[in-house]
Write an enzyme that holds these catalytic residues in place. Structure first.
Site, PDB file in Angstrom:
ATOM      1  N   HIS A 158       4.259  -5.742 -17.675  1.00 27.13           N
ATOM      2  CA  HIS A 158       4.108  -5.004 -16.421  1.00 27.13           C
ATOM      3  C   HIS A 158       2.639  -4.739 -16.112  1.00 27.13           C
ATOM      4  CE1 HIS A 158       4.661  -1.042 -14.073  1.00 27.13           C
ATOM      5  NE2 HIS A 158       5.139  -2.004 -13.301  1.00 27.13           N
ATOM      6  N   HIS A 168      -2.425  -2.126  -7.953  1.00 29.29           N
ATOM      7  CA  HIS A 168      -1.115  -1.543  -7.666  1.00 29.29           C
ATOM      8  C   HIS A 168      -1.144  -0.574  -6.492  1.00 29.29           C
ATOM      9  CE1 HIS A 168       2.101   1.495  -8.073  1.00 29.29           C
ATOM     10  NE2 HIS A 168       2.839   0.449  -8.377  1.00 29.29           N
TER      11      HIS A 168
END
Length: 290
Positions: free
Chosen positions: A39, A81
């Protein structure tokens, strides 16, 4: 570890993993050993969404990495992100008068000046926010696979076509990559539909857990449904698997974000096809035989 040695080690480990993974067959009661996806790279061990996190995943023998793509004010695609630079860079110090430090308000050259690793630890001070081109080239260097999230597509009109153009320019839309090394995902069904319409051969994943009754409406353009592990059950996974996606294969499920062994074993027991983790080595040890 030297990058070439990392790549060789990764290839050897992944070859072993492939031999150990049984074929999933729900009717026969076989539980699949799911793919393990790092991730934002191996983000428990290196600053998220950086080349260092890709390298860290490779050094731990992780086949898949996940990332997030957004766009600068002058049109460069970068891997980060948040839609703000504040949390994972020193933008607040370098550009004190530019609050709230939105990615879309900064040029690529300005973002290239920022430290995207010092917040994680002194060893990573000076790490930069990578461009999408730099990121996919590093993933390719390690012979890894990519789960690419188009982040906040509503902020960036046309980002789907631009993302596909970068992938094409870097050789990621050939048959070798499309057959099993690339998935483009988003929380936006509209964004995924656009990707599918522009490049039907690209596999796509819908983030979230739509109601079971709504799943067939996504099967025309999505190959995966990727929910939080907290919303999962075996019956939900079975409902997804019962559908055929746009490429004539059953829909798959990648669950996020699992960081401990017990949860990994539980989620694997639901029959998911992949587990996304900040600690992919922990998950791999839990669900593989080695």
């Amino acid at each position: 570890m030297h990058a070439r040695a990392v790549a060789a080690t990764t290839t050897a480990l992944l070859g072993t993993a492939a031999l150990l993974l049984p074929v999933h067959d729900a009717r026969a009661g076989i539980v699949a050993r799911p793919a393990v996806i790092a991730h934002r790279g191996a983000s428990a061990y290196a600053p998220e969404n950086t080349l260092a996190a890709v390298d860290e995943a490779a050094s731990r023998g992780v086949l898949w990495v996940e990332n997030d793509v957004q766009r600068t004010s002058d049109g460069e695609l970068v891997v980060i992100h948040d839609d703000s630079l504040r949390r994972t860079t020193d933008a607040e110090e370098v550009f004190p008068g530019r609050a709230p430090w939105k990615v879309k308000d900064f040029s690529a050259a300005e973002i290239a000046r920022l430290d995207a690793g010092g917040w994680f630890g002194p060893a990573y001070a000076g790490t930069r926010v990578p461009t999408l081109k730099q990121y996919v080239d590093r993933v390719e260097h390690h012979h890894q696979k990519l789960l690419l999230e188009i982040k906040n597509p509503g902020l960036y009109p046309g980002i789907e076509a631009q993302t596909l153009k970068v992938l094409s320019n870097e050789g990621w839309l050939d048959q070798r990559h499309l057959s099993g090394r690339l998935v483009v995902q988003s929380f936006s069904a509209g964004s995924l539909r656009t990707v599918h319409d522009l490049r039907p051969a690209v596999r796509t994943g819908l983030l979230g857990a739509p109601p079971v009754a709504d799943l067939p409406s996504y099967a025309g353009f999505a190959d995966l449904v990727n929910p939080s592990h907290t919303s999962l059950s075996r019956s939900y996974v079975d409902a997804v698997h019962a559908l055929t996606g746009p490429h004539g294969r059953r829909l798959e499920v990648f669950a996020w974000t699992v960081d401990d062994a017990a949860t990994a074993r539980t989620v694997a027991g639901y029959g998911v096809d992949g587990i996304i983790s900040n600690r992919p080595d922990v998950v791999r040890r839990a669900v593989y035989w080695f």
